[in-house]
Design a protein around this motif. Structure first.
Motif, PDB file in Angstrom:
ATOM      1  N   MET A  23      31.360  55.593  20.373  1.00 25.73           N
ATOM      2  CA  MET A  23      30.665  54.495  21.031  1.00 25.73           C
ATOM      3  C   MET A  23      30.079  53.581  19.971  1.00 25.73           C
ATOM      4  SD  MET A  23      27.635  54.838  23.781  1.00 25.73           S
ATOM      5  CE  MET A  23      27.124  53.437  24.669  1.00 25.73           C
ATOM      6  N   SER A  24      30.310  52.294  20.088  1.00 29.80           N
ATOM      7  CA  SER A  24      29.788  51.356  19.096  1.00 29.80           C
ATOM      8  C   SER A  24      28.347  50.988  19.429  1.00 29.80           C
ATOM      9  CB  SER A  24      30.658  50.099  19.039  1.00 29.80           C
ATOM     10  OG  SER A  24      30.634  49.445  20.282  1.00 29.80           O
ATOM     11  N   ALA A  25      27.629  50.568  18.407  1.00 30.99           N
ATOM     12  CA  ALA A  25      26.235  50.164  18.586  1.00 30.99           C
ATOM     13  C   ALA A  25      26.188  48.858  19.369  1.00 30.99           C
ATOM     14  CB  ALA A  25      25.568  49.986  17.230  1.00 30.99           C
ATOM     15  N   PRO A  26      25.156  48.693  20.203  1.00 33.69           N
ATOM     16  CA  PRO A  26      25.047  47.429  20.935  1.00 33.69           C
ATOM     17  C   PRO A  26      24.772  46.290  19.973  1.00 33.69           C
ATOM     18  CG  PRO A  26      23.084  48.768  21.271  1.00 33.69           C
ATOM     19  CD  PRO A  26      24.061  49.592  20.494  1.00 33.69           C
ATOM     20  N   PRO A  27      25.155  45.066  20.334  1.00 34.94           N
ATOM     21  CA  PRO A  27      24.866  43.922  19.467  1.00 34.94           C
ATOM     22  C   PRO A  27      23.360  43.746  19.328  1.00 34.94           C
ATOM     23  CG  PRO A  27      25.623  43.191  21.616  1.00 34.94           C
ATOM     24  CD  PRO A  27      25.755  44.676  21.596  1.00 34.94           C
ATOM     25  N   ARG A  28      22.930  43.126  18.223  1.00 37.77           N
ATOM     26  CA  ARG A  28      21.505  42.917  17.982  1.00 37.77           C
ATOM     27  C   ARG A  28      21.053  41.491  18.263  1.00 37.77           C
ATOM     28  NH1 ARG A  28      19.069  46.931  13.901  1.00 37.77           N
ATOM     29  NH2 ARG A  28      20.462  48.653  14.239  1.00 37.77           N
ATOM     30  N   HIS A  29      21.986  40.576  18.319  1.00 38.76           N
ATOM     31  CA  HIS A  29      21.619  39.194  18.627  1.00 38.76           C
ATOM     32  C   HIS A  29      22.804  38.471  19.240  1.00 38.76           C
ATOM     33  CE1 HIS A  29      23.838  38.380  14.951  1.00 38.76           C
ATOM     34  NE2 HIS A  29      23.869  37.112  15.311  1.00 38.76           N
ATOM     35  N   ILE A  30      22.475  37.354  19.845  1.00 38.80           N
ATOM     36  CA  ILE A  30      23.484  36.472  20.412  1.00 38.80           C
ATOM     37  C   ILE A  30      23.307  35.144  19.680  1.00 38.80           C
ATOM     38  CG2 ILE A  30      24.274  35.323  22.505  1.00 38.80           C
ATOM     39  CD1 ILE A  30      22.842  37.561  24.059  1.00 38.80           C
ATOM     40  N   PRO A  66      28.749  42.352  28.027  1.00 39.37           N
ATOM     41  CA  PRO A  66      28.458  43.266  26.919  1.00 39.37           C
ATOM     42  C   PRO A  66      26.972  43.475  26.664  1.00 39.37           C
ATOM     43  CG  PRO A  66      29.240  41.162  26.078  1.00 39.37           C
ATOM     44  CD  PRO A  66      29.384  41.122  27.573  1.00 39.37           C
ATOM     45  N   TRP A  67      26.141  42.613  27.229  1.00 37.26           N
ATOM     46  CA  TRP A  67      24.693  42.714  26.996  1.00 37.26           C
ATOM     47  C   TRP A  67      23.968  43.361  28.164  1.00 37.26           C
ATOM     48  CZ3 TRP A  67      26.877  37.611  26.513  1.00 37.26           C
ATOM     49  CH2 TRP A  67      27.358  37.361  25.229  1.00 37.26           C
ATOM     50  N   GLN A  68      24.711  43.849  29.153  1.00 37.41           N
ATOM     51  CA  GLN A  68      24.112  44.464  30.333  1.00 37.41           C
ATOM     52  C   GLN A  68      23.180  45.606  29.926  1.00 37.41           C
ATOM     53  OE1 GLN A  68      26.951  45.849  33.175  1.00 37.41           O
ATOM     54  NE2 GLN A  68      25.406  46.674  34.537  1.00 37.41           N
ATOM     55  N   GLY A  69      22.001  45.623  30.530  1.00 39.28           N
ATOM     56  CA  GLY A  69      21.047  46.691  30.267  1.00 39.28           C
ATOM     57  C   GLY A  69      20.122  46.442  29.094  1.00 39.28           C
ATOM     58  N   LEU A  70      20.372  45.390  28.330  1.00 37.33           N
ATOM     59  CA  LEU A  70      19.512  45.071  27.195  1.00 37.33           C
ATOM     60  C   LEU A  70      18.485  44.012  27.598  1.00 37.33           C
ATOM     61  CD1 LEU A  70      22.229  44.897  24.387  1.00 37.33           C
ATOM     62  CD2 LEU A  70      20.667  46.793  24.904  1.00 37.33           C
ATOM     63  N   VAL A  71      17.490  43.824  26.758  1.00 40.39           N
ATOM     64  CA  VAL A  71      16.493  42.778  26.963  1.00 40.39           C
ATOM     65  C   VAL A  71      16.775  41.684  25.938  1.00 40.39           C
ATOM     66  CG1 VAL A  71      14.034  42.207  26.928  1.00 40.39           C
ATOM     67  CG2 VAL A  71      14.776  44.445  27.762  1.00 40.39           C
ATOM     68  N   ALA A  72      17.005  40.481  26.404  1.00 38.21           N
ATOM     69  CA  ALA A  72      17.239  39.328  25.524  1.00 38.21           C
ATOM     70  C   ALA A  72      15.920  38.577  25.356  1.00 38.21           C
ATOM     71  CB  ALA A  72      18.302  38.415  26.115  1.00 38.21           C
ATOM     72  N   SER A  84      11.009  29.893  23.199  1.00 43.72           N
ATOM     73  CA  SER A  84      10.983  28.914  24.288  1.00 43.72           C
ATOM     74  C   SER A  84      11.091  27.473  23.789  1.00 43.72           C
ATOM     75  CB  SER A  84       9.724  29.079  25.138  1.00 43.72           C
ATOM     76  OG  SER A  84       8.579  28.814  24.365  1.00 43.72           O
ATOM     77  N   LYS A  85      10.850  27.250  22.496  1.00 40.10           N
ATOM     78  CA  LYS A  85      10.990  25.901  21.939  1.00 40.10           C
ATOM     79  C   LYS A  85      12.439  25.583  21.586  1.00 40.10           C
ATOM     80  CE  LYS A  85       8.104  26.573  18.539  1.00 40.10           C
ATOM     81  NZ  LYS A  85       7.929  27.997  18.780  1.00 40.10           N
ATOM     82  N   ASN A  86      13.288  26.606  21.527  1.00 36.50           N
ATOM     83  CA  ASN A  86      14.674  26.418  21.119  1.00 36.50           C
ATOM     84  C   ASN A  86      15.578  27.209  22.052  1.00 36.50           C
ATOM     85  OD1 ASN A  86      17.012  25.872  19.756  1.00 36.50           O
ATOM     86  ND2 ASN A  86      16.552  27.144  17.994  1.00 36.50           N
ATOM     87  N   VAL A  87      15.680  26.759  23.294  1.00 36.04           N
ATOM     88  CA  VAL A  87      16.413  27.527  24.299  1.00 36.04           C
ATOM     89  C   VAL A  87      17.921  27.582  24.054  1.00 36.04           C
ATOM     90  CG1 VAL A  87      14.646  27.184  26.058  1.00 36.04           C
ATOM     91  CG2 VAL A  87      16.559  25.578  25.907  1.00 36.04           C
ATOM     92  N   THR A  88      18.437  26.713  23.227  1.00 46.23           N
ATOM     93  CA  THR A  88      19.864  26.774  22.899  1.00 46.23           C
ATOM     94  C   THR A  88      20.114  27.569  21.629  1.00 46.23           C
ATOM     95  OG1 THR A  88      19.784  24.690  21.692  1.00 46.23           O
ATOM     96  CG2 THR A  88      20.361  24.576  24.032  1.00 46.23           C
ATOM     97  N   GLY A  89      19.059  28.043  21.012  1.00 43.17           N
ATOM     98  CA  GLY A  89      19.179  28.824  19.784  1.00 43.17           C
ATOM     99  C   GLY A  89      19.512  30.279  20.064  1.00 43.17           C
ATOM    100  N   PRO A  90      19.435  31.117  19.032  1.00 41.90           N
ATOM    101  CA  PRO A  90      19.821  32.519  19.175  1.00 41.90           C
ATOM    102  C   PRO A  90      18.841  33.304  20.046  1.00 41.90           C
ATOM    103  CG  PRO A  90      18.859  32.132  17.024  1.00 41.90           C
ATOM    104  CD  PRO A  90      18.997  30.793  17.685  1.00 41.90           C
ATOM    105  N   ALA A  91      19.328  34.408  20.545  1.00 40.71           N
ATOM    106  CA  ALA A  91      18.501  35.350  21.303  1.00 40.71           C
ATOM    107  C   ALA A  91      18.630  36.718  20.635  1.00 40.71           C
ATOM    108  CB  ALA A  91      18.957  35.425  22.754  1.00 40.71           C
ATOM    109  N   LEU A  92      17.523  37.410  20.492  1.00 39.31           N
ATOM    110  CA  LEU A  92      17.536  38.769  19.974  1.00 39.31           C
ATOM    111  C   LEU A  92      17.701  39.735  21.134  1.00 39.31           C
ATOM    112  CD1 LEU A  92      14.576  38.545  17.436  1.00 39.31           C
ATOM    113  CD2 LEU A  92      17.026  38.378  16.968  1.00 39.31           C
ATOM    114  N   LEU A  93      18.339  40.863  20.868  1.00 36.31           N
ATOM    115  CA  LEU A  93      18.584  41.857  21.910  1.00 36.31           C
ATOM    116  C   LEU A  93      17.886  43.160  21.559  1.00 36.31           C
ATOM    117  CD1 LEU A  93      22.392  41.194  22.323  1.00 36.31           C
ATOM    118  CD2 LEU A  93      20.584  40.524  23.910  1.00 36.31           C
ATOM    119  N   PHE A  94      17.254  43.761  22.558  1.00 42.54           N
ATOM    120  CA  PHE A  94      16.546  45.023  22.393  1.00 42.54           C
ATOM    121  C   PHE A  94      16.955  45.974  23.507  1.00 42.54           C
ATOM    122  CE2 PHE A  94      13.844  41.725  20.676  1.00 42.54           C
ATOM    123  CZ  PHE A  94      13.378  42.273  19.493  1.00 42.54           C
ATOM    124  N   THR A  95      16.924  47.266  23.219  1.00 44.22           N
ATOM    125  CA  THR A  95      17.057  48.226  24.304  1.00 44.22           C
ATOM    126  C   THR A  95      15.758  48.171  25.095  1.00 44.22           C
ATOM    127  OG1 THR A  95      16.117  50.067  23.068  1.00 44.22           O
ATOM    128  CG2 THR A  95      18.538  49.753  22.925  1.00 44.22           C
TER     129      THR A  95
END
Length: 74
Positions: free
Chosen positions: A1-8, A41-47, A51-62
């Protein structure tokens, strides 16, 4: 099983999710927003994104890691 992604690379990649702004956010748009992707692929994670950069990256957490982070703030 691969590790979940850490960011989008762009928060806009999470189509159809409902972003929630922190209740502690001021009207100055200076906080974070979270979302719980329900599919893909991000199902079940918290993104988390800036809020100042809504088109920027998102971090992912379990969910457990996010709960631990929030508990450490209090």
């Amino acid at each position: 099983m691969s590790a979940p992604p850490r960011h989008i690379p762009a928060g806009t990649s999470l189509h159809g999710v409902r972003w929630l702004r922190s209740s502690r956010s001021t009207g100055m748009n200076n906080c974070v927003e979270t979302a719980r992707p329900g599919s893909g692929p991000w199902q079940g994670l918290v993104a988390v994104r800036d809020s100042k950069n809504v088109t920027g990256p998102a971090l992912l957490f379990t969910p457990d890691a996010w709960k631990e982070f929030l508990a450490g703030l209090s």
